[in-house]
Design a protein around this motif. Sequence first.
Motif, PDB file in Angstrom:
ATOM      1  N   THR A 277      23.350 -36.858   0.071  1.00  0.00           N
ATOM      2  CA  THR A 277      24.499 -36.266   1.193  1.00  0.00           C
ATOM      3  C   THR A 277      24.668 -37.362   2.187  1.00  0.00           C
ATOM      4  OG1 THR A 277      22.663 -35.061   2.243  1.00  0.00           O
ATOM      5  CG2 THR A 277      24.091 -33.908   0.577  1.00  0.00           C
ATOM      6  N   ASP A 278      23.937 -38.335   2.062  1.00  0.00           N
ATOM      7  CA  ASP A 278      24.006 -39.394   3.296  1.00  0.00           C
ATOM      8  C   ASP A 278      23.545 -40.848   2.864  1.00  0.00           C
ATOM      9  OD1 ASP A 278      24.501 -40.416   5.746  1.00  0.00           O
ATOM     10  OD2 ASP A 278      23.204 -38.954   6.914  1.00  0.00           O
ATOM     11  N   THR A 284      27.921 -37.536   0.285  1.00  0.00           N
ATOM     12  CA  THR A 284      28.304 -36.715   1.416  1.00  0.00           C
ATOM     13  C   THR A 284      28.080 -35.414   0.860  1.00  0.00           C
ATOM     14  OG1 THR A 284      30.466 -36.527   0.477  1.00  0.00           O
ATOM     15  CG2 THR A 284      30.236 -38.318   1.858  1.00  0.00           C
ATOM     16  N   SER A 285      28.030 -34.373   1.891  1.00  0.00           N
ATOM     17  CA  SER A 285      27.722 -32.821   1.519  1.00  0.00           C
ATOM     18  C   SER A 285      28.942 -32.350   0.723  1.00  0.00           C
ATOM     19  CB  SER A 285      27.442 -32.192   2.704  1.00  0.00           C
ATOM     20  OG  SER A 285      26.206 -32.608   3.414  1.00  0.00           O
ATOM     21  N   HIS A 337      18.055 -38.639   1.337  1.00  0.00           N
ATOM     22  CA  HIS A 337      18.978 -37.676   1.526  1.00  0.00           C
ATOM     23  C   HIS A 337      19.435 -36.629   0.468  1.00  0.00           C
ATOM     24  CE1 HIS A 337      19.392 -39.243   5.791  1.00  0.00           C
ATOM     25  NE2 HIS A 337      19.511 -40.378   5.231  1.00  0.00           N
ATOM     26  N   LYS A 348      22.361 -27.254   4.246  1.00  0.00           N
ATOM     27  CA  LYS A 348      23.552 -28.068   5.008  1.00  0.00           C
ATOM     28  C   LYS A 348      24.751 -27.539   5.256  1.00  0.00           C
ATOM     29  CE  LYS A 348      20.636 -32.351   3.328  1.00  0.00           C
ATOM     30  NZ  LYS A 348      20.739 -33.444   2.484  1.00  0.00           N
ATOM     31  N   ALA A 400      20.801 -42.882   8.280  1.00  0.00           N
ATOM     32  CA  ALA A 400      22.009 -42.575   8.587  1.00  0.00           C
ATOM     33  C   ALA A 400      22.903 -43.316   9.240  1.00  0.00           C
ATOM     34  CB  ALA A 400      21.802 -41.269   9.372  1.00  0.00           C
ATOM     35  N   SER A 406      26.237 -40.914   7.915  1.00  0.00           N
ATOM     36  CA  SER A 406      26.807 -39.835   8.932  1.00  0.00           C
ATOM     37  C   SER A 406      26.807 -40.321  10.262  1.00  0.00           C
ATOM     38  CB  SER A 406      25.931 -38.455   8.615  1.00  0.00           C
ATOM     39  OG  SER A 406      24.666 -38.821   8.986  1.00  0.00           O
ATOM     40  N   CYS A 407      25.890 -41.417  10.427  1.00  0.00           N
ATOM     41  CA  CYS A 407      25.928 -42.012  11.890  1.00  0.00           C
ATOM     42  C   CYS A 407      26.618 -43.317  12.001  1.00  0.00           C
ATOM     43  CB  CYS A 407      24.521 -41.731  12.599  1.00  0.00           C
ATOM     44  SG  CYS A 407      24.054 -40.313  12.501  1.00  0.00           S
ATOM     45  N   ASN A 451      29.077 -35.047  13.055  1.00  0.00           N
ATOM     46  CA  ASN A 451      28.221 -34.935  12.022  1.00  0.00           C
ATOM     47  C   ASN A 451      26.935 -35.632  12.085  1.00  0.00           C
ATOM     48  OD1 ASN A 451      29.992 -33.173  10.551  1.00  0.00           O
ATOM     49  ND2 ASN A 451      31.106 -34.840   9.818  1.00  0.00           N
ATOM     50  N   CYS A 452      26.795 -36.373  12.907  1.00  0.00           N
ATOM     51  CA  CYS A 452      25.532 -37.314  13.491  1.00  0.00           C
ATOM     52  C   CYS A 452      24.587 -36.645  14.266  1.00  0.00           C
ATOM     53  CB  CYS A 452      26.027 -38.626  14.202  1.00  0.00           C
ATOM     54  SG  CYS A 452      24.553 -39.849  14.460  1.00  0.00           S
TER      55      CYS A 452
END
Length: 491
Positions: A277-278, A284-285, A337, A348, A400, A406-407, A451-452
Amino acid sequence: MASTTLPFLYTALQLLTLLSTVHFSRVIAIGVNWGTSASHPLPPAQVVQLLKANNVTKVKLFDADPDVLQALAGSNIYVTVGIPNSMLRSLNWSLKAAESWVHDNLTRYVSDGAGSVRVEFIAVGDDPFLQSFGEQFYPFVVGAAANIQTALVKVNLANKVKVVTPCSFDAFQSESGLPSRGQFRPDLNKTMAEVLTFLNKHRSPFFVAISPFLSYHQNKNVSLDFALFREGAHPRNDSHRSYKNSFDLSYDTVVMALSTAGFPRMDIIIGQIGWPTDGAANATSSLAQVFLKGLVDHLDSRLGTPLRPRDLPVETYIFSLLDEDQRSRTPGNFERHWGIFTFDGQAKYQVDFVHGSGKLINAQNVQYLSPKWCVVNNNKDLSNISAHALEACSAADCSALSPDGSCSDLSWTGNVSYAFNSFYQQHDQSADSCDFGGLGLITTVDPSVENCRFMIGLRNSLSVSLRRSSQFHWFISPVATILLCLVCVTW
């Protein structure tokens, strides 16, 4: 948001509860992998409660942690206990070592009483045939498995517990990319023949990892739709057989490899399968949601595959239950992740489904450290910040921050703050771990952005986090290098 997360939650609950559906003479069983490579792991008792709350009845472990096994006692969860690769040499050479392992990690927990651990399999090795490992474990796998088997016979457990050897996703291949040419890697032929002979002799299944994500990530010929079970995916034709998704194609490649090796009807267990998911593009989720729904629906359809119609895997283990921030990043930053839940046991996606009739249940009573974070002190001279950012990311988890993570959209000071905080939390918020030459600042204002998430560590993980952070302190990660480049360019 509810409209987008609803399908994922329904799928996750299907995945966690579809554990005993009868399919002709075979039972469809789905479990999860529970890894513990985390700087701040949830206490085992809380993880077991998480499993039970979500109706998970099968779990696969990567080692025989006594705290984990004790927590599983009396839970009625079926367990696969792992033996790490580092132990294969000694178990191969010494039957006494195998007997000691069985005594310490099995017989003391397995009994006929209500408080026993329901061990179903012993997995000898953790993907010992992974191509990146080379041939270092080849000479020891079968001997170690044989000695464990002998030790089980000695304590009258051989009829209850099966010995297996997990096989990595890259142990099988096809020159054409199609199942009809499926075979094991040439360097594995001799060892794999011995492994399969052993498994067949003791009526043990073949454990194998299948990774549609890695197939897509590493192969430009595999489309995202094909990996995700999407209806519009362009099929792959193999003679008169047509493949509509990556799972069926990979599974039948394994079936053909087994057949070529002389074991066409050996039972197969999918030991690992999932979607991260990352940490990478398309990790991604939302895509994990699509993949898990496709997988569950496919298994639930009971159609099987072209080479094994209406003949499903004996069991399927989702990888993984929780995110693990200490997993090796060699394959990619996404390795940290894979979890259905975050490291602290939070789903999540957390919404009701089917008009509030239920939801994926989070870990309860999680004990966090104080709500404090470490960020960049913008009132200081930041000209020397690159070295400190590199120091933080070389020890802590900055996955991340990787491209498409996500970040990844943070400002450059946000990048450094994320690195500082990750290091600070890993060291259990000790004041000196937010110093960074005076450039760090402890704040009670959450710096998380959309999302971070800037994490807070768990209160009960002091010894684990300090021990593991020292092991990783001098490893310069790819993310640390990227971060350093970003900071250098800025300056």
